[in-house]
Design a protein around this motif. Structure first.
Motif, PDB file in Angstrom:
ATOM      1  N   HIS A 431       0.881  -1.127  -0.027  1.00  0.00           N
ATOM      2  CA  HIS A 431       0.222  -0.033   0.079  1.00  0.00           C
ATOM      3  C   HIS A 431       0.813   1.343  -0.003  1.00  0.00           C
ATOM      4  N   GLU A 433       2.225   4.893   0.742  1.00  0.00           N
ATOM      5  CA  GLU A 433       1.898   5.806   1.591  1.00  0.00           C
ATOM      6  C   GLU A 433       0.505   5.797   1.995  1.00  0.00           C
ATOM      7  N   ALA A 434      -0.248   4.799   0.996  1.00  0.00           N
ATOM      8  CA  ALA A 434      -1.913   4.402   1.490  1.00  0.00           C
ATOM      9  C   ALA A 434      -1.834   3.811   2.764  1.00  0.00           C
ATOM     10  N   VAL A 437      -2.913   6.381   5.514  1.00  0.00           N
ATOM     11  CA  VAL A 437      -4.230   6.615   5.439  1.00  0.00           C
ATOM     12  C   VAL A 437      -4.972   5.766   6.517  1.00  0.00           C
ATOM     13  N   MET A 438      -4.565   4.400   6.222  1.00  0.00           N
ATOM     14  CA  MET A 438      -5.303   3.211   7.097  1.00  0.00           C
ATOM     15  C   MET A 438      -5.030   3.712   8.541  1.00  0.00           C
ATOM     16  N   LYS A 440      -4.266   6.497  10.048  1.00  0.00           N
ATOM     17  CA  LYS A 440      -5.017   7.641  10.571  1.00  0.00           C
ATOM     18  C   LYS A 440      -6.459   7.158  10.947  1.00  0.00           C
ATOM     19  N   ILE A 441      -6.996   6.503   9.873  1.00  0.00           N
ATOM     20  CA  ILE A 441      -8.511   5.874  10.158  1.00  0.00           C
ATOM     21  C   ILE A 441      -8.529   5.067  11.381  1.00  0.00           C
ATOM     22  N   LYS A 442      -7.717   4.111  11.613  1.00  0.00           N
ATOM     23  CA  LYS A 442      -7.662   3.471  12.661  1.00  0.00           C
ATOM     24  C   LYS A 442      -7.714   4.286  14.092  1.00  0.00           C
ATOM     25  N   ALA A 444      -8.328   7.319  14.298  1.00  0.00           N
ATOM     26  CA  ALA A 444      -9.365   8.325  14.524  1.00  0.00           C
ATOM     27  C   ALA A 444     -10.564   7.593  15.166  1.00  0.00           C
ATOM     28  N   LEU A 456      -4.023  -6.431  11.110  1.00  0.00           N
ATOM     29  CA  LEU A 456      -4.209  -5.379   9.908  1.00  0.00           C
ATOM     30  C   LEU A 456      -3.153  -4.174   9.676  1.00  0.00           C
ATOM     31  N   VAL A 457      -3.338  -3.098  10.734  1.00  0.00           N
ATOM     32  CA  VAL A 457      -2.506  -2.272  10.434  1.00  0.00           C
ATOM     33  C   VAL A 457      -1.650  -1.899  11.757  1.00  0.00           C
TER      34      VAL A 457
ATOM     35  N   ILE B 177      -1.186   8.919  -3.299  1.00  0.00           N
ATOM     36  CA  ILE B 177      -1.282   7.429  -2.916  1.00  0.00           C
ATOM     37  C   ILE B 177      -2.160   6.750  -3.943  1.00  0.00           C
ATOM     38  N   TYR B 190      -7.498  -1.750   4.731  1.00  0.00           N
ATOM     39  CA  TYR B 190      -8.946  -1.142   4.538  1.00  0.00           C
ATOM     40  C   TYR B 190      -9.153  -0.807   3.230  1.00  0.00           C
ATOM     41  N   LEU B 445      -8.081  13.010   7.629  1.00  0.00           N
ATOM     42  CA  LEU B 445      -7.324  13.235   6.293  1.00  0.00           C
ATOM     43  C   LEU B 445      -7.049  14.399   5.922  1.00  0.00           C
TER      44      LEU B 445
END
Lengths: 464, 464
Positions: A431, A433-434, A437-438, A440-442, A444, A456-457, B177, B190, B445
């Motif tokens: 993934h 750089e993506a 993002v994952m 950050k979502i986790k 948040a 997973l992350v 990304i 994700y 984000l």
């Protein structure tokens, strides 16, 4: 807060009954592993909620105690998803096992997460309906959504993510949300359905699912086609797809795996690279598809194609295919199962499988190749002696090489089994750089990182 | 930072050429509205990047200046998505309009976001392929992904979200990304594809898309079926779906809308509630489906069903259907278009459309009903005199009632047009606590909230 484990137990017992909170050794052991080679690790407690409100209350307590939560369906996962490496509370959903509603006219069904695939199909049969996603194992629907399961019929009907219309989810703070609606399509808000499907319990606990089911096809024909080589079989699949034949199932089983099938299922199928096929449709269209497919496989040196039109023979065929992993386990007592699970663009499939066979031979491993080849997804099944570091090391090397090959060609490290613990090491590579993002979502959605830690992350805290 | 607008211009000009940064009045005006009734608002600057790196550099500058960014395709949106209510920079993607790669064997295509639907289909025709998503307007692919567009063929092939395999996205900090891979399915990480599809430029700017295309069907048959009432037509659709006919298109056009069609397209179609249908498949299967459908519509009092087997007549039929919105605009000079867009479970569709017609009549509005009825998605097209507060007020009342009806029955406030500005007021009602999850993702984000402000999710800052 300085709260001990026994306080945690007492706190849970204020709203759960005695049989719903277990420290029983057998229960703890049963919830410390999955069906794979991944190392076991026990939870401190196993709880058996009977309602969404109880799940919410459990998560609120866990949140207050900063205790890890691991959701558990039936433990059929293959990448360690349900193993509580940070201990804490395992939530076993087996008591939330009701089919809540069948909306015939809408082709929708609402279930609790502990309902199994076979239980659901038994219920749906009364309505002339069936649930398409078929990973082989008789997993729970909650677990299948959590890992975005798929299987033999995905080439026609799609994966778990394609079926889900709405999930009820308990978040890390105990709040209950719905991720979708009953509408066939929506452009309203961010698509939370697809975010939570495949999130492996790291963003919330699924407590109810509404998803799509289908009418049982008017006609079904299954077939077995044998080829002189795996390459011929794979090229035949590519041609079938290119020709636009709406094939419902197309599974590859290689020669060593056909031997395991025959041994375990007491069948006498030809021990050659084989495609297991299935066609769904109206009689006229289906006959046309079948004739067309016969021509295509003949062009690829198919040596024999046998059709099974009656139910019993067809069921026997798919049962044999589904029992393949168990056949390997059964045939190799004392060893542990490792299954690779890459998925590549279909144009890369023949090369990928050829490369896989070469690597298995080079490493002198004993592995069968099988797969949902219509999706470009294939598995190498390996039985490992976990006490033989050389064998374990070789199996890990193989996995690494298979994943690298797939990623270099636009593929993914896991087509259907999920990340769990086993595929975390490939997430950055896949993934880039993506992955930020994952993460950050986790963070948040689960700032205390209590939901299924180490899965997973990557997470900031390093408690391991 | 205390940086002025002219500094911003100079900063952009360090890496963009003169013709790529515009303050030209015509350009500013053109980028201040969409095709709907929503109030215009001008950007400060319009930029025309030619590469992903330029987009990244633009967003980095915007981030440093805390200047809003609004991505713009062709401005065909219907809920104000592209209107820069907080001004700032509009990124016009019209110069990023290349079809980068057609992967025939994989049924995949990679394009820049400014490619239009018709441009893509022209290119794909050379390969015997076509792109299925068909919202009517000749929108850009970037815009279609941003709003999760769908349309006439979604009943068979799915919506934009179902097609996308990978997006290249520039995030709020300028990082680039990829959200997916080329694999047909994946359980790795994700699912960012589905999160970014439909995020309406509020999470990032799409700079490249890879998605699924299909082989042009072997046989296509289109038909028009007229019914004595809308209710008969809708019930016929439900029966067609129940029977498992794999219909490729099934569109409802009501009596007033048929009149608009005939006037605008100079056709002489019967001015009755009508279903426009299409079947795709092999000849044998398709004939069977057609015969079956004839029986079904006859059971629902179909008065006439006419088939169009040749290309020209079929194209005329669909062009007439697609031009319906333009027919209304053309027939009502000086007025502005408002289109409702709810989607309900199919079992609720007949009731929903009946309720809609009642409300239109009660409010004495002049509106036609049309829709992608196979998905449960329908529209009321209203032409409003924006200078008549009474008419505007009634139209808003109608929208409100239509949305409420849908939400009470498990539907959604927007099936395909998206949230933009117009549907924000319904987000809390539709999503409840899940809206908090969306807000958390947005802030995680885009912490400075520079990406398409005032769209889709409520934001903490209130700059309006």
């Amino acid at each position: 807060m300085n709260l001990t484990e026994s306080n945690l137990y007492e706190e849970l017992r204020t709203f759960l009954q005695e049989h719903q909170v277990s420290k029983n050794e057998t229960q703890i052991e049963q919830h410390s592993h999955d069906e794979s080679y991944h190392k076991a690790s026990p939870p401190d407690l196993v709880v058996f909620p009977e309602s969404t409100d109880e799940v919410s209350a459990i998560v609120k307590v866990a949140n207050a105690y900063q205790t890890p939560i691991t959701p558990y369906g039936l433990g059929t996962s293959l990448e360690g998803h349900v193993i509580p490496y940070d201990h804490g509370i395992t939530i076993d959903f087996s008591q939330m096992n009701k089919v809540i509603e069948v909306r015939e006219k809408d082709f929708l069904v609402k279930v609790q997460p502990g309902v199994t695939r076979s239980q659901l199909n038994k219920e749906l049969k009364k309505y002339g309906l069936f649930f398409t996603v078929d990973p082989g194992a008789d997993a729970t629907l909650g677990g299948m959504a959590a890992t975005n399961a798929s299987g033999t019929t995905s080439v026609k009907y799609g994966v778990m993510r394609d079926q889900v219309r709405d999930l009820e989810v308990v978040l890390a703070d105990g709040e209950i949300i719905h991720t979708g609606s009953l509408a066939q399509k929506s452009s309203s808000g961010y698509n939370l359905n697809s975010l939570f499907v495949g999130s492996e319990g790291t963003l919330g606990c699924i407590t109810e699912l509404t998803f799509k089911v289908y009418g049982i096809p008017e006609h079904i024909v299954a077939a077995r086609a044998s080829f002189p080589s795996v390459n011929n079989a794979v090229e035949a699949v590519v041609s079938i797809l290119q020709a636009g034949v709406p094939i419902a199932r197309v599974e590859l089983v290689d020669e060593p795996s056909m031997k395991q099938v025959n041994m375990f299922s007491e069948t006498r199928y030809q021990e050659q690279p084989t495609l297991f096929l299935e066609f769904h449709g109206n009689e006229a269209g289906l006959n046309y598809d079948v004739e067309f497919t016969k021509e295509i496989v003949a062009d690829h040196q198919c040596e024999e194609i046998l059709f099974e039109k009656d139910n019993a023979a067809r069921n026997r065929l798919w049962e044999a295919r589904h029992n393949l992993a168990y056949a390997y386990v059964h045939g190799n007592p004392g060893k542990k199962l490792m299954v690779t699970d890459v998925c590549v663009p279909i144009s890369e499939l023949a090369g990928a499988i050829e490369h896989a066979r070469e690597k298995v031979n080079e490493l002198e491993l004993n592995g069968g190749i099988t797969g949902h080849v219509g999706d470009g997804n294939y598995h190498i099944l390996l039985m490992m002696d976990m006490d033989d570091p050389d064998e374990v090391n070789k199996a890990e090397q193989l996995n690494e090489q298979i994943v690298d090959y797939a990623l270099q060609r636009g593929g993914t490290c896991t087509g259907e089994h999920g990340v769990g613990l086993g595929k975390m090491k490939y997430q950055q590579r896949e993934h880039g750089e993506a992955l930020r993002v994952m993460e950050k979502i986790k963070l948040a959605l689960d700032e205390k990182e209590i939901l299924n830690p180490y899965k997973l992350v990557h997470q900031k805290k390093t408690r391991l």
